[in-house]
Design a protein around this motif. Sequence first.
Motif, PDB file in Angstrom:
ATOM      1  N   ILE A 152       0.689  -1.253  -0.158  1.00 41.34           N
ATOM      2  CA  ILE A 152       0.026  -0.011  -0.001  1.00 41.34           C
ATOM      3  C   ILE A 152       0.791   1.151  -0.130  1.00 41.34           C
ATOM      4  CG2 ILE A 152      -1.656   1.373   1.372  1.00 41.34           C
ATOM      5  CD1 ILE A 152      -2.842  -1.357   2.213  1.00 41.34           C
ATOM      6  N   ALA A 153       0.368   2.082  -0.687  1.00 39.16           N
ATOM      7  CA  ALA A 153       1.334   3.389  -0.969  1.00 39.16           C
ATOM      8  C   ALA A 153       1.231   4.492   0.019  1.00 39.16           C
ATOM      9  CB  ALA A 153       0.886   4.015  -2.332  1.00 39.16           C
ATOM     10  N   GLU A 154      -0.176   5.098   0.438  1.00 41.15           N
ATOM     11  CA  GLU A 154      -0.051   5.985   1.542  1.00 41.15           C
ATOM     12  C   GLU A 154      -1.024   5.819   2.667  1.00 41.15           C
ATOM     13  OE1 GLU A 154      -0.813   9.775  -0.373  1.00 41.15           O
ATOM     14  OE2 GLU A 154       1.321   9.741  -1.533  1.00 41.15           O
ATOM     15  N   LYS A 155      -2.300   5.513   2.290  1.00 38.61           N
ATOM     16  CA  LYS A 155      -3.271   5.312   3.248  1.00 38.61           C
ATOM     17  C   LYS A 155      -3.735   4.094   3.137  1.00 38.61           C
ATOM     18  CE  LYS A 155      -3.665   9.621   4.716  1.00 38.61           C
ATOM     19  NZ  LYS A 155      -3.394  10.220   6.077  1.00 38.61           N
ATOM     20  N   VAL A 156      -3.921   3.291   4.446  1.00 38.60           N
ATOM     21  CA  VAL A 156      -4.727   2.153   4.681  1.00 38.60           C
ATOM     22  C   VAL A 156      -5.869   2.064   5.188  1.00 38.60           C
ATOM     23  CG1 VAL A 156      -4.210  -0.490   5.729  1.00 38.60           C
ATOM     24  CG2 VAL A 156      -2.338   1.383   5.290  1.00 38.60           C
ATOM     25  N   GLU A 157      -6.840   1.449   4.304  1.00 36.86           N
ATOM     26  CA  GLU A 157      -8.232   1.394   5.088  1.00 36.86           C
ATOM     27  C   GLU A 157      -8.570   0.094   5.689  1.00 36.86           C
ATOM     28  OE1 GLU A 157     -11.338   3.523   2.765  1.00 36.86           O
ATOM     29  OE2 GLU A 157     -12.401   1.544   2.887  1.00 36.86           O
TER      30      GLU A 157
END
Length: 375
Positions: free
Chosen positions: A341-346
Motif C-alpha cells: 500500500i502506498a499512502e493510506k491504509v483502510e
Amino acid sequence: MKFSVDRAVLLKALAHVQSVVERRNTIPILANVMLSAQDGALTMTATDMEIAIVEAVPGVTVTRAGRTTAPAATLYEIVRKLPDGAKVELDHPGGDAPLALRAGRFATSLMVLPVEDFPSMTEGKLPYGFELPALTLRELVDRTKFAISTEETRYYLNGIYIHATESDGQKVMRAVATDGHRLARVEEPLPEGAADMPGVIIPRKTVNEIRKLAEESHDPVEIKLSDTKIRFTFGSVQLTSKLIDGTFPEYDRVIPRGNDKILTVDKKAFAEAVARVAAISSERSRPVKLSLKPDSLTLTASSPDQGQAEEELDGDNVSYNGTGIEIGFQARYLSDITDQIAEKVEFRFADGSAPTVVVDAAKPEALYVLMPMRV
C-alpha cells in the motif's frame, strides 16, 4: 559445438536458466543446462520437469554448430567468478568428450551428459493467449504472492489463481492467493484475448521466476495457456510451466460484505509503529493488538519473557468514527499487506473477532482479508 560470447551476456542468461534447475533432484540430467548453437545463434534450456526456461543469447559468435549439456550451477559459478569484460569460449568436440571453457589465461573442462537424455516439456497446444505490460504482471504478483500457502497438503493453495470475471459490471482479470489466514485479491482490466481463458493456478516457484523476469523486462509479456500449462515470453526468454491440477476454493464467500467500522491510517506511521511494538517479541506469530477509539489507535504487543510495548497514533495519521473495539493480528501479516500500500491504509471491521477487510485507499482494486488472532 564451439562459440564465444562476452562474459556479461553469458552470465545474465545463465542466471535465468540455472535458477530453474532443481538442486536436489535424483535425475542427473535435470541438473544440466542444454546449450544449442545452431544457425549462428545460441539457445539455453533448463527444466525441472515442472518449469522449463529457454533463452536466446544475443551477441554470440558460433564457429561450429552443435548441442551439448553441462552442469548448470557449476557453469554459472565459473562464469560469475570470471573478470568483467572477459571473452568466454566454449568448445565441445562431440560425444562424451568434456566441454572446454576458456577465458583469457583461465581454462577448465566440464563433464557432459547426452543431449538425447534431456527432457522436453515445451510441446503441446496453448489455445488461449493475451499480453500484459511487464509492470502490470509485476504488480499482480507483488500484491498477491505473499499470501500463497506453503502448506503442501493443501496443494491447490500453493500458487496464484488467475481468472477472468466481472466486477461492478466491468470485465476484469483477477489474481487471488490465500493461505487460510489471509487473502489477497487484485484486479486489472481484462486484456484482449483473455475472456475465454480457464481459471488457472500458477505454482509458487513459477510465480517467483516470472517476477524476476518481469523486473528486467520493459516490453509487453506474451502469455499463452491451456488447462494444464502456461507460457510467458519476455523478449528472448520463454518460460513454460505446468499448472496446479486442483480446484481453487470459492474465495468470494470469505470476503466480508458488511464491515462498517472504517479505520483510515497513514501507511508509513502505521507500519513503523507495528515494527516497533512487535520488536518486543522474537516470536513472529505473536499478535499485535489494535485498540480503536474515535480518531485514535493504540497498538500493543507483549511477550512473557520480554515485557510489553505500546504506541498510540492519532491526529492526522488516524481517522476512525466507529465504536471502540480491540482486535489482534499477527505482526508479519500486517506488514506483508501494508508493504503493498502506498499512502493510506483502510481497515474495515465488523467486530473484534470477525475477518477484517484491508484496502489501499487510493487503489481499491486491491483487496485483502485478514483473520484476527485472539489477544
